[in-house]
Write an enzyme that holds these catalytic residues in place. Structure first.
Site, PDB file in Angstrom:
ATOM      1  N   HIS A  88       0.841  -1.192   0.000  1.00  0.00           N
ATOM      2  CA  HIS A  88       0.000   0.000   0.000  1.00  0.00           C
ATOM      3  C   HIS A  88       0.875   1.240   0.000  1.00  0.00           C
ATOM      4  O   HIS A  88       1.670   1.455   0.914  1.00  0.00           O
ATOM      5  CB  HIS A  88      -0.912   0.014   1.228  1.00  0.00           C
ATOM      6  CG  HIS A  88      -2.123  -0.851   1.073  1.00  0.00           C
ATOM      7  ND1 HIS A  88      -3.246  -0.715   1.856  1.00  0.00           N
ATOM      8  CD2 HIS A  88      -2.392  -1.862   0.208  1.00  0.00           C
ATOM      9  CE1 HIS A  88      -4.152  -1.606   1.486  1.00  0.00           C
ATOM     10  NE2 HIS A  88      -3.651  -2.321   0.492  1.00  0.00           N
ATOM     11  N   TYR A 129      -9.582   5.578   6.821  1.00  0.00           N
ATOM     12  CA  TYR A 129      -9.774   5.995   8.220  1.00  0.00           C
ATOM     13  C   TYR A 129     -10.827   7.096   8.224  1.00  0.00           C
ATOM     14  O   TYR A 129     -10.643   8.133   7.581  1.00  0.00           O
ATOM     15  CB  TYR A 129      -8.468   6.524   8.812  1.00  0.00           C
ATOM     16  CG  TYR A 129      -7.412   5.474   9.047  1.00  0.00           C
ATOM     17  CD1 TYR A 129      -7.271   4.862  10.298  1.00  0.00           C
ATOM     18  CD2 TYR A 129      -6.537   5.101   8.036  1.00  0.00           C
ATOM     19  CE1 TYR A 129      -6.293   3.908  10.523  1.00  0.00           C
ATOM     20  CE2 TYR A 129      -5.555   4.146   8.246  1.00  0.00           C
ATOM     21  CZ  TYR A 129      -5.437   3.554   9.493  1.00  0.00           C
ATOM     22  OH  TYR A 129      -4.471   2.609   9.716  1.00  0.00           O
ATOM     23  N   PRO A 146      -4.784   0.518  18.375  1.00  0.00           N
ATOM     24  CA  PRO A 146      -4.570  -0.022  17.027  1.00  0.00           C
ATOM     25  C   PRO A 146      -4.685   1.014  15.914  1.00  0.00           C
ATOM     26  O   PRO A 146      -4.435   0.680  14.756  1.00  0.00           O
ATOM     27  CB  PRO A 146      -5.684  -1.074  16.904  1.00  0.00           C
ATOM     28  CG  PRO A 146      -6.757  -0.595  17.827  1.00  0.00           C
ATOM     29  CD  PRO A 146      -6.042   0.053  18.975  1.00  0.00           C
ATOM     30  N   LYS A 171       0.593  -0.008  15.047  1.00  0.00           N
ATOM     31  CA  LYS A 171       1.967  -0.042  15.543  1.00  0.00           C
ATOM     32  C   LYS A 171       2.303  -1.247  16.428  1.00  0.00           C
ATOM     33  O   LYS A 171       3.472  -1.497  16.702  1.00  0.00           O
ATOM     34  CB  LYS A 171       2.258   1.238  16.345  1.00  0.00           C
ATOM     35  CG  LYS A 171       2.219   2.512  15.514  1.00  0.00           C
ATOM     36  CD  LYS A 171       3.219   2.463  14.395  1.00  0.00           C
ATOM     37  CE  LYS A 171       3.129   3.647  13.473  1.00  0.00           C
ATOM     38  NZ  LYS A 171       3.819   3.455  12.207  1.00  0.00           N
ATOM     39  N   TYR A 188       3.605   6.789   9.796  1.00  0.00           N
ATOM     40  CA  TYR A 188       2.764   5.649   9.419  1.00  0.00           C
ATOM     41  C   TYR A 188       3.593   4.525   8.817  1.00  0.00           C
ATOM     42  O   TYR A 188       3.375   3.344   9.136  1.00  0.00           O
ATOM     43  CB  TYR A 188       1.688   6.101   8.433  1.00  0.00           C
ATOM     44  CG  TYR A 188       0.556   5.092   8.295  1.00  0.00           C
ATOM     45  CD1 TYR A 188      -0.552   5.146   9.130  1.00  0.00           C
ATOM     46  CD2 TYR A 188       0.616   4.075   7.340  1.00  0.00           C
ATOM     47  CE1 TYR A 188      -1.573   4.218   9.025  1.00  0.00           C
ATOM     48  CE2 TYR A 188      -0.401   3.150   7.230  1.00  0.00           C
ATOM     49  CZ  TYR A 188      -1.497   3.220   8.073  1.00  0.00           C
ATOM     50  OH  TYR A 188      -2.503   2.284   7.974  1.00  0.00           O
TER      51      TYR A 188
END
Length: 391
Positions: free
Chosen positions: A72, A201, A293, A297, A385
């Site tokens: 991704h 998200y 979550p 991580k 990220y």
């Protein structure tokens, strides 16, 4: 039995450490209280940082991940009814994340360990750690009605939050930090195609939602629910209806629903135990820290701990240098706290907090608007990220 490193826990962090040590020519035995099927049955995370990808390659178990995983190069942030893409690769010089389930990582590591003929003791009962404050630590356990002892140079505690490793440390030697969030994630796993090829998200007035996946045919979806919520209150139909209400019109139209394979509620909290070394006992992964979550991580922090620890042991045995083991805790905790900060920030940005009301929602939307309009802000998100480097 005698070994150089006794590893407590055969989850992904313990297995990865064992494989990295094997590649470095260091003998290690893994002790696990559960069965192999139980370990493989855990439903967990599925987003791997670049550092974790590199460590799995270094351990020689990355072939199937690269063949079947989903790279991704971006994520999407949904707020005020519209999606905005964060270009992870473009903002970080080509780094990306890999969607590949923790169960598959564990399976790959188990098979590699078995193929190499390395010792893993499953269904070990009454595991206890001894003398790790001296030069000759020991691990004792029971199996088939008999008590066994492993003499070793070091013990690696990779047995999770509820494991024996951290519990073996005297309370006076440990300092803990914790934050509990007033909500959880109701999650559903289903054999349906993902609503989007990248993670979404969502920040909405109804609460947070996440559209994720495990493969091109299996999806993992979450919605924010109050901490006191019960799984049995949610039928599949009720979950899908609520998720659809938290998506933009295009995603809502594309959403494919189906029967849930697994449904659960995960509480959100942050936890850190300091230090991560006690004599010849080293904590790694969930034994030392928990993150919400939101930023994906947990598994990645465990992998980075193991990366530091495997290098430290290689230096100790290969170069006769104690520098790596002496600096292990400090190096890990610097990275841990940065990940805790990012996870706290991202959780605070994306979720609805009952006490902040409409004002809090408007502030979040303003920050999200700034985030997607500012290259500097987007770059900071992308760098965190995809994962900060091991230094």
């Amino acid at each position: 039995m005698r070994t150089q490193v006794a590893i407590i826990g055969a989850g992904p962090s313990g297995l990865l450490l064992g494989q990295l040590l094997y590649k470095a020519g260091i003998d290690a035995v893994i002790v696990e209280r559960q069965s192999p099927d139980y370990v493989l049955g855990r439903i967990r995370a599925g987003v791997l940082e670049q550092v974790s990808i590199d460590l799995l390659d270094k351990a020689g178990v990355g072939q199937r991940m690269h063949a079947e995983g989903l790279p991704h190069g971006g994520i999407e942030l949904l707020f005020k009814g519209a999606r905005h893409r964060i270009d992870l690769e473009g903002l970080t010089g080509g780094k990306h994340v890999m969607v590949y389930g923790q169960t598959e990582v564990t399976r790959d590591l188990m098979e590699a360990r078995s193929a190499a003929g390395l010792t893993t003791i499953y269904q070990a009962g009454d595991v206890t750690l001894h003398d790790f404050d001296g030069a000759q630590p020991k691990v004792r356990y029971t199996k088939d009605g008999q008590t066994h002892e492993i003499a070793c140079d070091f013990i690696a505690g990779c047995d999770g939050y509820h494991g024996v490793s951290r519990a073996s440390v005297p309370e006076s030697a440990l300092r803990t930090y914790e934050k509990v969030y007033p909500f959880g994630w109701l999650g559903v796993l289903a054999d349906v195609p993902p609503v989007s090829h990248e993670l979404i998200y969502a920040n909405t007035g109804r609460g947070f939602a996440l559209c994720s996946m495990r493969s091109a045919k299996r999806s993992r979806y979450y919605v924010q629910v109050p901490m006191e919520e019960k799984v049995e209150n949610w039928s599949d139909a009720a979950f899908w209806a609520e998720l659809r209400n938290r998506l933009d019109p295009e995603a809502a139209e594309r959403l494919v629903t189906g029967p849930s394979l697994e449904k659960s509620i995960a509480p959100l909290r942050s936890f850190v135990a300091e230090p991560m070394r006690f004599g010849r006992l080293f904590l790694a992964g969930d034994a030392a820290h928990i993150v919400p979550p939101t930023g994906a991580k947990g598994l990645n922090l465990a992998a980075s701990d193991v990366g530091y620890l495997s290098t430290a042991f290689a230096e100790y045995y290969g170069e006769k240098s104690p520098v790596g083991i002496d600096t292990y805790s400090d190096r890990c905790l610097r990275r841990v706290w940065k990940a805790e900060r990012f996870s706290w920030w991202f959780t605070s940005l994306m979720h609805r907090f009952p006490e902040t009301g409409e004002f809090g929602q408007k502030i979040q939307e303003a920050e999200l608007d700034y985030l997607v309009q500012s290259k500097a802000a987007s770059t900071a998100l992308a760098e965190n990220y995809v994962g900060l480097p091991l230094v």
